[in-house]
Every structure is written in C-alpha cells, then in structure tokens.
Design a protein around this motif. Structure first.
Motif, mmCIF file in Angstrom:
data_model
loop_
_atom_site.group_PDB
_atom_site.id
_atom_site.type_symbol
_atom_site.label_atom_id
_atom_site.label_comp_id
_atom_site.label_asym_id
_atom_site.label_seq_id
_atom_site.Cartn_x
_atom_site.Cartn_y
_atom_site.Cartn_z
ATOM 1 N N THR A 151 -23.600 -30.908 28.406
ATOM 2 C CA THR A 151 -23.170 -29.846 27.160
ATOM 3 C C THR A 151 -24.863 -29.923 26.031
ATOM 4 O OG1 THR A 151 -20.801 -30.447 27.105
ATOM 5 C CG2 THR A 151 -22.718 -29.067 24.718
ATOM 6 N N PHE A 152 -25.329 -28.892 25.729
ATOM 7 C CA PHE A 152 -26.503 -28.327 25.020
ATOM 8 C C PHE A 152 -26.866 -28.873 23.271
ATOM 9 C CE2 PHE A 152 -29.446 -26.120 23.123
ATOM 10 C CZ PHE A 152 -31.045 -27.072 23.040
ATOM 11 N N ASP A 153 -28.073 -29.503 22.767
ATOM 12 C CA ASP A 153 -27.244 -30.007 21.644
ATOM 13 C C ASP A 153 -28.966 -30.169 20.496
ATOM 14 O OD1 ASP A 153 -26.879 -31.011 18.824
ATOM 15 O OD2 ASP A 153 -25.611 -32.567 19.269
ATOM 16 N N ARG A 154 -28.811 -29.025 20.316
ATOM 17 C CA ARG A 154 -30.111 -28.669 19.835
ATOM 18 C C ARG A 154 -30.400 -29.726 19.088
ATOM 19 N NH1 ARG A 154 -34.338 -25.245 19.849
ATOM 20 N NH2 ARG A 154 -35.889 -25.813 18.653
ATOM 21 N N LEU A 155 -29.733 -29.983 18.193
ATOM 22 C CA LEU A 155 -30.165 -31.227 17.241
ATOM 23 C C LEU A 155 -31.006 -33.008 17.533
ATOM 24 C CD1 LEU A 155 -30.654 -32.165 14.239
ATOM 25 C CD2 LEU A 155 -27.527 -32.802 14.455
ATOM 26 N N VAL A 156 -30.938 -32.868 18.659
ATOM 27 C CA VAL A 156 -30.978 -33.924 19.670
ATOM 28 C C VAL A 156 -32.079 -33.546 20.366
ATOM 29 C CG1 VAL A 156 -30.214 -35.005 22.126
ATOM 30 C CG2 VAL A 156 -28.252 -34.880 21.297
ATOM 31 N N LEU A 157 -32.239 -31.990 20.873
ATOM 32 C CA LEU A 157 -33.881 -31.883 21.099
ATOM 33 C C LEU A 157 -34.501 -32.261 19.654
ATOM 34 C CD1 LEU A 157 -35.534 -31.057 23.225
ATOM 35 C CD2 LEU A 157 -34.974 -27.891 22.281
ATOM 36 N N ASP A 158 -34.299 -31.694 18.997
ATOM 37 C CA ASP A 158 -35.295 -31.653 17.307
ATOM 38 C C ASP A 158 -35.559 -33.002 17.311
ATOM 39 O OD1 ASP A 158 -35.128 -29.052 17.157
ATOM 40 O OD2 ASP A 158 -34.018 -28.417 15.551
ATOM 41 N N ARG A 159 -34.717 -33.607 16.926
ATOM 42 C CA ARG A 159 -34.843 -35.066 16.395
ATOM 43 C C ARG A 159 -35.926 -35.984 17.739
ATOM 44 N NH1 ARG A 159 -33.060 -37.512 11.720
ATOM 45 N NH2 ARG A 159 -31.552 -36.123 10.794
ATOM 46 N N MET A 160 -35.147 -34.981 19.105
ATOM 47 C CA MET A 160 -36.644 -36.207 19.914
ATOM 48 C C MET A 160 -37.685 -35.256 20.056
ATOM 49 S SD MET A 160 -34.097 -36.285 23.721
ATOM 50 C CE MET A 160 -35.743 -37.528 24.082
ATOM 51 N N THR A 161 -38.106 -34.571 19.430
ATOM 52 C CA THR A 161 -39.281 -34.029 19.131
ATOM 53 C C THR A 161 -40.106 -34.278 18.732
ATOM 54 O OG1 THR A 161 -38.392 -31.230 20.171
ATOM 55 C CG2 THR A 161 -40.834 -31.608 18.883
ATOM 56 N N GLN A 162 -39.189 -34.942 17.377
ATOM 57 C CA GLN A 162 -40.367 -35.739 16.018
ATOM 58 C C GLN A 162 -40.656 -36.854 16.332
ATOM 59 O OE1 GLN A 162 -37.803 -34.815 12.898
ATOM 60 N NE2 GLN A 162 -37.040 -33.530 13.283
ATOM 61 N N GLU A 163 -39.457 -37.358 17.601
ATOM 62 C CA GLU A 163 -39.939 -39.000 18.272
ATOM 63 C C GLU A 163 -41.478 -38.984 18.969
ATOM 64 O OE1 GLU A 163 -39.572 -42.521 19.204
ATOM 65 O OE2 GLU A 163 -39.206 -41.603 17.362
ATOM 66 N N LEU A 164 -40.958 -38.059 19.401
ATOM 67 C CA LEU A 164 -42.042 -37.903 20.608
ATOM 68 C C LEU A 164 -43.743 -37.530 19.830
ATOM 69 C CD1 LEU A 164 -41.209 -35.219 23.489
ATOM 70 C CD2 LEU A 164 -41.742 -37.897 23.349
ATOM 71 N N ASN A 165 -43.275 -36.794 18.342
ATOM 72 C CA ASN A 165 -45.117 -36.759 18.065
ATOM 73 C C ASN A 165 -45.102 -37.838 16.917
ATOM 74 O OD1 ASN A 165 -45.807 -34.072 17.133
ATOM 75 N ND2 ASN A 165 -44.252 -33.076 16.860
ATOM 76 N N ARG A 166 -44.300 -38.710 16.994
ATOM 77 C CA ARG A 166 -44.788 -40.136 16.528
ATOM 78 C C ARG A 166 -45.296 -40.918 17.628
ATOM 79 N NH1 ARG A 166 -42.581 -45.208 16.110
ATOM 80 N NH2 ARG A 166 -41.180 -45.030 17.379
ATOM 81 N N GLN A 167 -44.591 -40.778 18.887
ATOM 82 C CA GLN A 167 -45.168 -41.489 19.538
ATOM 83 C C GLN A 167 -46.729 -41.493 20.739
ATOM 84 O OE1 GLN A 167 -43.829 -44.898 21.784
ATOM 85 N NE2 GLN A 167 -42.185 -44.022 21.055
#
Length: 841
Positions: A151-167
């Motif tokens: 199931t798609f969850d936009r909030l999960v995608l947004d949090r992962m985007t932030q984490e990838l930017n940090r990485q």
C-alpha cells in the motif's frame, strides 16, 4: 574514500527516520496520496449523538477484506457509540495505513463505515543513483513498507526523501536533488519514481590548523583521509568532503598527539565553511597542544595467570620513555591475546593512569582481569549451503572440548579463507547458558561460486584468439575435491586436460590427484625456435603439509613427446634430434618439491612470503636422462596503509646426467651445395633410410659430406624462456636468451637456455575500482636466459620499468602493462603495451 553503507545500515537509518512518522496521530495522514506534503484530515462523523450499534456495514472496499476492518475497528455490535468512540475508531483505521479517507455514518442504528483505500504500488523505479546501489535503496524501501504490491503511503516516501538528502550531504554532495514522483494508474494503482541527481562532492580547497607549534601541519595531515585538492585527487578522491571522514580525521588528530605524549591535547573548535556554489569546502581546527608527558612508572597488577615476568616482558613502555597511547594499546592487546591463547577468552587489561601535571609525568598501572578460563563446547557452522561441515572442520585449528585459543581461531580463519569457497568468514562467541566457563564458537560464512562452466573467448598478444571450454569445480559436490575438464585451442596450441585432486585423501592432510593431458604445439607461433610438438602425459601427484605453512609434494608420471622439425628449425635442434636418431621422446618422470606460503590473502596479499623449490627429473630408461631445478620466491612488504611492495625472484637450471650421445651422419650432397653450408641444401636431421650403428656410416661408400652431431645437456624442448607479461615485461614473450639462425640468411630464433634468472620489484597501490580484485602497480623487472651456468653474465641482464593493472573482472582475469625497456640489445624484441584476457595472472 568513505565507504558506502551496507544494506542493513541503510535500512536501519531509514527505519529511524520513519519511526516518528509511525507514531503520529492518524488524522495527520495525507488525504491525497499525490499531494506534495501531508495535509491534516479531521474525523468525519455525521451524527454526534450516541446510539447503540445494532449492525456494522463497510462500504468502499476493493482489495482489503471486511474481516480486516473488523479486526482493527474498536466497535462491535451492541456497543454504544458516541463522538469520542467515533474519533477513536477513525484513528484506529487510519493507523493501519490502508486508507486515505475514513467516514462513519449512521443509518438508523446501523453504523456505516465508508473507506477509500490507499492505492497499491505497481512499480518502483530509481534513476540517477551511483553512490548508493539501487539494490540497497530498494531493500531500504521494502523494509520500511514500500515495495511493489504494498500500500502506498506518501508520508513514508517524503521521510525517505529527507533521509536520502541527509545521506548525500554526509558524503559532501550538497547539490544532490531527490525528486520523487507518483503516477496514478487504473484500478487504484500507482507507479513511484525516485529521480536522483547526485551532483559532485564538494572539494576541500584548504585545511587550516591553528595552534600547532610542536609539529608541522604537513606531518599532522599526512595520515588524514581528507586532503586539500591536489594533482592525484582524481585518483585518490581524498579531496572530497565527508562529515564522517572529517570526524575520523579529527580522531586521528587526537591520536597523533596522544601517541607522542601530549596528554592534555584538545581540539578547541572546528569550523567548516562552504563556497556560495556549494562546490568548495574550507576546514579550520583550533588546537591546544599542551606539554609532553613522560612515563614515571609502569606496573602490572591483578591475576596475570601467566608468570608475572612473562607478562611484564610484554610491556613496551618503560620508565622514562615518552608516553604513547598507541604503544600502551599494543601492550594491552598483546597481554589479552596471550591470555586468550590459553583459554581466557574474555580477558581484559584495565589501564589506570596516574597523571602528575606538575612534573609532566604519568604512572601506568596495567590491571589484568583474566575472567574465567573458557572451554569450547561446540563449533557450529552457518551459511555453508553447499560445503559440508566436514570440509570446514578439517581446516579448523580450534577444537571442540579444548581450551579457547584466539590464535587457533585466527589461523582457522586464514585456512578457511584460503579454500576459496567463501566470500566472507566470521567467528562469533556465544556463551553457554547456565555456565561462565564454556562458549560455543559460531562460524558464519557466505559462500561464493567455487565452480565454473566456461565457454568463451580469450585473447593475448602471444596466443592470439583463444577458444576454450572448461568445466571445473573446486568444491565438487561440497566435498572439497577439485575436478577439471578443459579443451582449449589457440594460434599455437591445442590442449586437452583432465585433473582430479582430493586435498584430504588421508586424515593427516595427504592429498592425492591425477592429471591427464594432450597438447599439440606449433612453436613457430610461440616466439621460439620453429618446430612442432605433440605431447601427452599421465601423472599422479601427492602433497603433504608438514607445518601450517609448509608443504612437500611429489609427482610421478609417464609422458611422450613427438618433435616435428623442418628446414626452418635452428641447426642445434636438428643436430640434437639427429644425434639421438629419434623424433619421439619417452620419459618416466618424477618431481619433488617444498613450498612455504604465509601470505595473508590469496587474492590481494599485503604481507607474507610465498616460496617454492622443486626438482624435476627423468628416470633411467627414459629416452633422455636430465633434471631441472627451480626456485621461486615472493615476499610482500606493507610499506604503509595504501602501499605494498612485492619482491620476486625466479631461478631455474637444468642439465643432463647421462652420457653425451655422438653420431656421424653421412650423405651425398644434392644439387645446389653441401647441407649446412651457405649454399643451402639438405637437412642433416634426416638420417639414412637404414641407420648404421657404427662409423663409418656405410662401408664401401664415399659420402660427399660427413657430420658429427652430439646430444648433450638439457633437451631443447625443456629449455627455459623469459620475456613477456609473466616474466620480464616490455619484451616480447619468450624472446630473451640465446638465439640461432636456421640458415645464413635467415632471421635468428630464440632457442631458450639451461639457466634462467628473473626478478621484479613491484609496488601495489590502492585500487582504482571499488573491488579488492583490481590492483594497479608500478614495477621494475629484470632477467634473462643463458645457455648454461658458464655463460652467465650479469651485464647481459635485461631490465624494464612500467605500470600494470591486474583485475579479476566478471568476464575473466585481465592483465595490462605498459613497460619501458631500460637495458636492451640490438636483436631484442620489445613490446611496451602488453595484455592478456581470459588467462591466469
């Protein structure tokens, strides 16, 4: 360069970043999965009045069953539902993550639950990533609930985007852009695309240390991973800024001073600034060096187990010496290792310093805490899906039921790695429940391919295009036995081989194997004297380890070699064949050898020695009785963390031990001149149709020409050769050494010699690729081949220098070198660029 995180670490980082998201109230979830960010949604309840629920109906379901709703819904038939209960019910359903909208309605006393399901993920695509592998990103998404079919969850995608930017920021890539997009499909599905623009890592333009008076900045920064931009940065990438790399370098800075006695050293401040375009970094660190301390006293206390004098002799710091934390750690590790070798697996050495700042001295008390003596109950093997436990067990030097020994485990790890069956080998100690004096040792391995089926092509400048079919298995059916069948065809040879080896034919490590082969060689394409050879052999090989690093070996076999010469074959070879009056050589062959191998890694050694000496001889009754003595030596010297020196030498000598054979050949000269003269003519290797056993050749005849030929020394087909990728680089393969002309107007041909001397100095550098199988190097090679010992002349040694790359690529081994010949003669054939593909290094 900072190493990329492995899959597990990446997943943990993403999980931590998402933890808070999972704890948010359900009403904070986005009602629109395609919205740029989350939007608050209020609970929807049409009637605030309390009522008793007589029935529950669910509308809007597509993929999710009604049973799932009832599992999570905190309302049942017969319950009284008010506004508070309705809000709780909505929160409970939102928390499942299955729905983007939830409504509660009342129809009479029937509770109507209307839901809008979140879309299912049809496909996830990641583009533009290089620093972080796609497989790692996909696994990170999957472990956090975002995989195809979920199931798609936009909030999960947004949090992962932030984490990838940090990485990426941690890797110094401050211009990295992570752009997720979601495309709606029919049947309530979506495609998710994560487009990554990594950009370039910011370069370090300047590093400034403030406050260093005792040491020069260059000396301090020498062992840092971070470095200012320099002419080698394109290769070493040491100018790329990374927060983790800088943190490690500041720790090295602290260690640098502590290892030199500056106990009060402190990094007061650290400042990192960035240029407006985010491409250049400037690092500044403020230091307080303090004063240098000396050691006032050293004492060993506690239960040393071993004689106290023995432990005290391991202490490297002495009274009056400059304090060094590194030397203190080496001392502690030595004591701990010594106790670990006699069963004290959990021994500790506590360092208790007594600092006297007035005198600038420090007293050291090494308190030994051995803990309980530990016995190994069981050794458990995990991860070996193909290899049997017995194959691994026979390499272990730690035994069940014996005292724990760290040295035995270390040696066991080296032996297991040396098998070549495992990509990784790790040991773990598991305490046994209910006792403190027993452990189980768990051997965790990750198996790699130990067999191959090769049907392909290779190429080298010597052999040209090579076609090959080979089936080999170094771990046949998980038994550790080695089986190989091979057929190969190239420009100069046809080869058919079968080999089998049981490395543990007997429990004491005696190995037994068999070799069968047939080869057809055309030496005219082998850069040697021009003749053809058809040879075959059947052999039995034995090997017996006598120590952990030493092995003796033997071989016994029979072989045959048929020589086909022609008028373009050099005269010494034709004379040798004529003297023996045969073109087919049979031999009973025996070899005996000794080898020592103490290198730390079979693939990329950095320390240790590998040497071998072996004697090869034919036995009485063979067509030719001779011997060959060979010695090879290779030692690896770790010069620094990034530089390894390899010194290599190879010597070979051979001779006959039987009597020389002399024979007179007489024949009539054909029209055109006398054979062997400048006038051309016949071939002296062609004997009369009816050979005569004594001189003169044929009584009563007057031959036009009589030649006396002798066969002595090492047979020509066993001569040593030098030159080429595996010998003296920069010279054409097999072209060094004695040369002969088949006729007065012919070009010279290499015929090899009975003495070979080859040596090399080679420096290995850090790999250009993220692979331990690729090693660039710089080298100096030297060597030559001589007719015999009396012909040796050091002034005749050839030499070359150059660079090389050896790479075990997925397509096969590749070796490339570029060499500049330093010492040459007029007839030498040089070749600066040399390479092989598909052969062994």
């Amino acid at each position: 360069m900072t190493r990329l995180p492995n899959r597990r670490l990446l997943a943990l980082a993403l999980t931590a970043a998402l933890f808070q998201a999972s704890a948010l109230p359900a009403m904070a979830q986005s009602a629109d999965p395609f919205a740029v960010g989350p939007a608050p949604v209020a609970p929807s309840v049409q009637s605030p009045e309390a009522f008793t629920v007589s029935d529950i109906r669910v509308d809007g379901l597509q993929r999710i069953s009604a049973g799932t709703i009832f599992t999570y819904l905190p309302v049942e038939r017969g319950d009284t539902l008010d506004s508070v209960g309705a809000a709780n019910a909505i929160r409970a359903l939102y928390k499942t993550g299955f729905f983007e909208d939830v409504r509660l309605d009342r129809q009479g006393n029937v509770l109507v639950v209307t839901v809008t399901e979140r879309p299912a993920i049809n496909k996830i695509e990641i583009t533009g990533n290089k620093d972080i592998e796609t497989e790692d990103l996909m696994n990170g998404l999957k472990e956090n609930g975002m995989a195809e079919g979920d199931t798609f969850d936009r909030l999960v995608l947004d949090r992962m985007t932030q984490e990838l930017n940090r990485q990426y920021n941690n890797r110094g890539k401050y211009n990295a852009q992570i752009e997720p997009s979601v495309k709606r499909l029919d049947r309530n599905r979506v495609d998710v695309t994560i487009a990554i623009k990594e950009g370039k890592a910011a370069s370090i333009r300047h590093i400034n240390l403030v406050g260093n008076e005792k040491f020069e900045e260059k000396a301090i920064l020498d062992n840092w991973e971070s470095s200012e931009h320099n002419w080698l940065s394109w290769y070493r990438r040491d100018d790329q800024y990374s927060r983790e790399k800088l943190s490690g370098d500041l720790e090295k800075l602290n260690n640098y001073y502590l290892d030199r006695g500056y106990i009060d050293f402190n990094v007061d401040s650290t400042k990192v600034s960035m240029s407006p375009d985010r491409q250049d970094m400037f690092i500044s660190a403020g230091l307080t060096e303090g004063e240098q301390y000396t050691v006032s006293s050293v004492q060993v206390t506690g239960d040393t187990v071993l004689p106290k004098e023995t432990v005290e002799n391991m202490v490297l710091l002495k009274e009056g010496s400059i304090f060094s934390r590194r030397i203190l750690e080496i001392t502690s590790d030595s004591i701990t290792a010594a106790l670990g070798n006699v069963g004290y697996a959990f021994a500790q050495v506590n360092t208790i310093p007594d600092v006297n700042r007035a005198d600038k001295t420090v007293g050291i008390n090494l308190q030994v805490v051995p803990g309980p003596r530990v016995n190994v109950r069981n050794i458990v093997y995990k991860g070996n899906t193909r290899t049997s436990d017995e194959v691994m067990r026979r390499e272990m030097r730690q035994f069940e039921g014996s005292w724990y020994s760290q040295a035995a485990l270390d040696r066991s790890k080296i032996r297991l790695q040396g098998l070549g069956y495992f990509e990784t080998v790790d040991f773990e100690n598991e305490p046994v429940a209910g006792t403190d004096d027993q452990v189980d040792v768990v051997v965790n391995v990750k198996e790699t391919a130990s067999g191959s089926f090769v049907f392909g092509l290779g190429y080298s400048q010597l052999s040209g295009l090579t076609t090959q079919i080979q089936v080999s298995q170094d771990n046949f059916l998980g038994s550790g036995n080695r089986v190989s069948v091979q057929a190969q065809r190239s420009r100069y040879q046809q080869r058919y081989d079968f080999s089998f080896l049981n490395p543990y034919f007997l429990d004491n490590g005696l190995s037994l194997g068999y070799n069968l082969w047939w080869r057809e060689l055309d030496y005219s394409d082998f850069n040697t004297a021009q003749y053809n050879s058809n040879s075959g052999a059947a052999q039995m090989v034995l090997g017996l380890p006598i120590t952990e690093t030493d092995t003796v070996s033997g071989l016994f076999g029979i072989d045959t070699n048929q020589i086909l010469a022609s008028g373009s074959t050099p005269e010494p070879i034709r004379d040798y064949i004529a003297a023996l009056n045969t073109r087919t050589f049979h031999a009973w062959r025996m070899e005996a050898g000794w080898s020592r191998n103490s290198v730390d890694n079979a693939l990329t050694p950095s320390r240790g020695t590998h040497q071998r000496i072996w004697l090869e001889t034919t036995l009485p009754g063979s067509t030719v009785e001779y011997f060959k003595l060979n010695y090879s030596f290779s030692k690896y010297w770790p010069i620094s963390r990034h530089l390894v020196l390899n010194t290599r030498a190879e010597l070979g000598y051979g001779d006959s031990y039987g009597d020389a054979v002399t024979r007179n050949i007489c024949f009539s000269a054909p029209v055109g001149g006398i054979p062997g003269s400048d006038e051309g003519g016949g071939n002296p290797i062609d004997p009369p149709e009816t050979p005569q056993p004594s001189d003169p050749c044929i009584p009563g005849t007057s031959p036009d020409f009589i030649e006396s030929v002798t066969a002595d020394g090492l047979p020509f087909f066993e001569n040593f050769y030098a030159g080429g990728v595996r010998s003296v680089r920069g010279f054409v393969d097999n072209t060094l050494g004695p040369r002969e002309r088949p006729c007065a107007t012919c070009a010279t041909q290499p015929i090899g010699g009975a003495l070979k001397t080859v040596g090399s100095l080679e420096f290995y550098f850090p790999s250009l690729f993220d692979s331990p199988a690729a090693r660039p190097s710089a080298f100096v090679d030297f060597g030559n081949v001589y007719k015999d010992v009396d012909s040796f002349d050091a002034g005749e040694l050839r030499a070359s220098a150059g660079i090389s790359l050896m790479w075990r690529s997925p397509m096969g081994p590749i070796s490339i070198s570029y060499a500049l010949p330093l010492r040459t003669e007029d007839e030498d054939k040089t070749e600066r660029l040399q390479f092989t593909f598909g052969g062994n290094f």
